[in-house]
Scaffold this motif. Sequence first.
Motif, PDB file in Angstrom:
ATOM      1  N   TRP A 184     -20.582 -22.139  28.224  1.00 48.59           N
ATOM      2  CA  TRP A 184     -20.956 -21.638  29.696  1.00 48.59           C
ATOM      3  C   TRP A 184     -21.945 -19.417  28.777  1.00 48.59           C
ATOM      4  CZ3 TRP A 184     -19.418 -16.598  31.505  1.00 48.59           C
ATOM      5  CH2 TRP A 184     -19.578 -15.960  32.842  1.00 48.59           C
ATOM      6  N   CYS A 185     -20.813 -18.674  28.041  1.00 53.51           N
ATOM      7  CA  CYS A 185     -21.523 -17.873  27.473  1.00 53.51           C
ATOM      8  C   CYS A 185     -22.711 -18.089  26.555  1.00 53.51           C
ATOM      9  CB  CYS A 185     -20.407 -17.399  26.605  1.00 53.51           C
ATOM     10  SG  CYS A 185     -19.050 -16.681  26.975  1.00 53.51           S
ATOM     11  N   ARG A 186     -22.900 -18.500  26.154  1.00 56.22           N
ATOM     12  CA  ARG A 186     -24.754 -19.106  25.292  1.00 56.22           C
ATOM     13  C   ARG A 186     -25.249 -18.893  26.570  1.00 56.22           C
ATOM     14  NH1 ARG A 186     -21.039 -22.515  21.763  1.00 56.22           N
ATOM     15  NH2 ARG A 186     -20.823 -21.476  19.752  1.00 56.22           N
ATOM     16  N   LYS A 187     -25.412 -19.691  27.289  1.00 62.87           N
ATOM     17  CA  LYS A 187     -26.041 -20.107  28.318  1.00 62.87           C
ATOM     18  C   LYS A 187     -26.412 -18.432  29.530  1.00 62.87           C
ATOM     19  CE  LYS A 187     -26.696 -22.342  33.388  1.00 62.87           C
ATOM     20  NZ  LYS A 187     -26.010 -22.686  34.011  1.00 62.87           N
ATOM     21  N   MET A 188     -25.110 -17.843  29.420  1.00 62.50           N
ATOM     22  CA  MET A 188     -25.443 -15.887  29.530  1.00 62.50           C
ATOM     23  C   MET A 188     -25.595 -15.468  29.316  1.00 62.50           C
ATOM     24  SD  MET A 188     -24.301 -16.245  32.958  1.00 62.50           S
ATOM     25  CE  MET A 188     -25.156 -17.845  33.313  1.00 62.50           C
ATOM     26  N   GLY A 189     -26.010 -15.762  27.867  1.00 68.03           N
ATOM     27  CA  GLY A 189     -26.977 -15.181  26.747  1.00 68.03           C
ATOM     28  C   GLY A 189     -25.846 -14.418  26.134  1.00 68.03           C
ATOM     29  N   VAL A 190     -24.902 -14.762  25.640  1.00 63.61           N
ATOM     30  CA  VAL A 190     -23.206 -13.783  25.338  1.00 63.61           C
ATOM     31  C   VAL A 190     -22.971 -14.471  23.993  1.00 63.61           C
ATOM     32  CG1 VAL A 190     -21.622 -12.676  25.721  1.00 63.61           C
ATOM     33  CG2 VAL A 190     -23.074 -12.710  27.048  1.00 63.61           C
ATOM     34  N   GLU A 191     -23.000 -14.259  22.782  1.00 62.56           N
ATOM     35  CA  GLU A 191     -21.705 -14.718  21.886  1.00 62.56           C
ATOM     36  C   GLU A 191     -20.358 -15.005  22.057  1.00 62.56           C
ATOM     37  OE1 GLU A 191     -22.709 -16.220  19.446  1.00 62.56           O
ATOM     38  OE2 GLU A 191     -24.478 -16.509  20.048  1.00 62.56           O
ATOM     39  N   PRO A 192     -19.705 -16.467  22.436  1.00 63.66           N
ATOM     40  CA  PRO A 192     -18.312 -16.276  22.969  1.00 63.66           C
ATOM     41  C   PRO A 192     -17.571 -15.578  22.160  1.00 63.66           C
ATOM     42  CG  PRO A 192     -19.733 -18.164  22.537  1.00 63.66           C
ATOM     43  CD  PRO A 192     -20.481 -17.148  21.772  1.00 63.66           C
ATOM     44  N   ASP A 193     -17.659 -14.886  20.581  1.00 59.97           N
ATOM     45  CA  ASP A 193     -16.680 -13.957  19.886  1.00 59.97           C
ATOM     46  C   ASP A 193     -16.985 -12.911  20.675  1.00 59.97           C
ATOM     47  OD1 ASP A 193     -15.977 -16.467  18.428  1.00 59.97           O
ATOM     48  OD2 ASP A 193     -17.241 -15.701  16.449  1.00 59.97           O
ATOM     49  N   ALA A 194     -17.731 -12.343  21.538  1.00 61.23           N
ATOM     50  CA  ALA A 194     -17.444 -10.896  22.043  1.00 61.23           C
ATOM     51  C   ALA A 194     -16.774 -11.355  22.935  1.00 61.23           C
ATOM     52  CB  ALA A 194     -18.937 -10.672  22.358  1.00 61.23           C
ATOM     53  N   MET A 195     -16.840 -12.315  23.635  1.00 59.78           N
ATOM     54  CA  MET A 195     -15.841 -12.164  24.767  1.00 59.78           C
ATOM     55  C   MET A 195     -14.662 -12.424  24.867  1.00 59.78           C
ATOM     56  SD  MET A 195     -17.782 -11.833  27.124  1.00 59.78           S
ATOM     57  CE  MET A 195     -17.277 -12.407  29.195  1.00 59.78           C
ATOM     58  N   LYS A 196     -13.790 -12.442  23.007  1.00 59.06           N
ATOM     59  CA  LYS A 196     -12.447 -12.982  23.223  1.00 59.06           C
ATOM     60  C   LYS A 196     -12.017 -11.202  23.611  1.00 59.06           C
ATOM     61  CE  LYS A 196     -13.124 -16.703  20.489  1.00 59.06           C
ATOM     62  NZ  LYS A 196     -12.626 -16.762  18.654  1.00 59.06           N
ATOM     63  N   GLU A 197     -10.214 -11.559  23.655  1.00 56.65           N
ATOM     64  CA  GLU A 197      -9.638  -9.857  23.733  1.00 56.65           C
ATOM     65  C   GLU A 197      -9.830 -10.286  22.134  1.00 56.65           C
ATOM     66  OE1 GLU A 197      -5.799 -10.877  26.671  1.00 56.65           O
ATOM     67  OE2 GLU A 197      -6.398 -12.474  25.415  1.00 56.65           O
TER      68      GLU A 197
END
Length: 377
Positions: free
Chosen positions: A364-377
């Motif tokens: 989902w993150c990639r679909k939103m144009g965001v790298e998953p690692d950037a959403m980690k705590e």
Amino acid sequence: MTTTEATPVDTKDPVNAAILAVSEDKIQGFQADPFGEISRLSGVELPVVIERIQAMLRAGTIRRVRQTMLATNLARGALVAWVVPEEKLNATFDWMFKEDPFSGHVVIRSTDQKISASRYRLWTTLKVPQGYSLEKHCQLLCEKTGATTFKLLPAKRLFALGVGHVRRRGLEPGSKADVLADVTDTDIVELSELDWRVLVPLKREFAADEIKPNLWQARATEAGVSLEEFNRVARSLNERKVVGRFSTFLEHVKQTQAGEQVTRYNALFHWAVPVGRELEAGREVGRFHIMTHAYWREAGEEFGNVNVMGVAHGTDKDLVLAHKKAIDEHLVSIGIPVTYTNVFWGGRSEIKPSEIAPQAYAAWCRKMGVEPDAMKE
């Protein structure tokens, strides 16, 4: 006319009511044969249980059938209150419901009291998989929608978590259990790759054609394990307090094909009790039969320092308020002062299970144009 078309699908039909009184929220934990258990507890023969649940699911009386998970123990979660400009409220609602699989309940709420917290009109439940940040997720949703501000309200403890709309019909205000509600912790449980492989198909909702006696065989095949192994892992998840209840969820917001509206009023109750007495007050609130949910959540000064919340449903607003008054009076009678209380009424509402799988979040993150690692705590 087919058999299904001739089968009663309204919740007031005596056979359906007997089934639903059990199947909504009485089948706790993992059951190798959940429909057999519904049959046993309801006194309705198994073929009839299956026929009726299939028919109600196809008709929309039941909106989904699934094994629930105690997602508070699997993923970081919170109730989220959002401030959204009025002209963007419905569009933001649509986006949250359709585009964010991690937002579950999406509800537009209003309150009878004119307080500063009334500006929080949109309320959602949110889960993000372990290791990811609720705060970052909400910030991303603000960027994608019209929301301008949000308040995270994570649950510190749970005191009631069930539905049972049919079972709750006709309850007298003040009806409560003889004992205090249990306390459920929200500690996160870490899962293995095999656990996730079983859990993902275990929690997915069932289509009407899948409602059958040997329910889990196809899901075991999907997980790539034997039925025996699937059941073993599911029982292990259950023992680790990851599995919730097996449930038939009624369509309780919209009018059904049978012309019913199971509930009209969805009330989010707020109470502020003295610091240090949250567990005591929560266990008292959770014992009232009308409460489908009860939590210890803290919302801060803008919300009157509320720390106990709960949800109740009904078809009559005055009766819902009478239930709340009975709870208020009970708390005072046992020496628990309430320094603030309020009701946030639900309006437009949509409900779906929150996704909790880490691989789904990364996609989902990639679909939103965001790298998953950037959403980690």
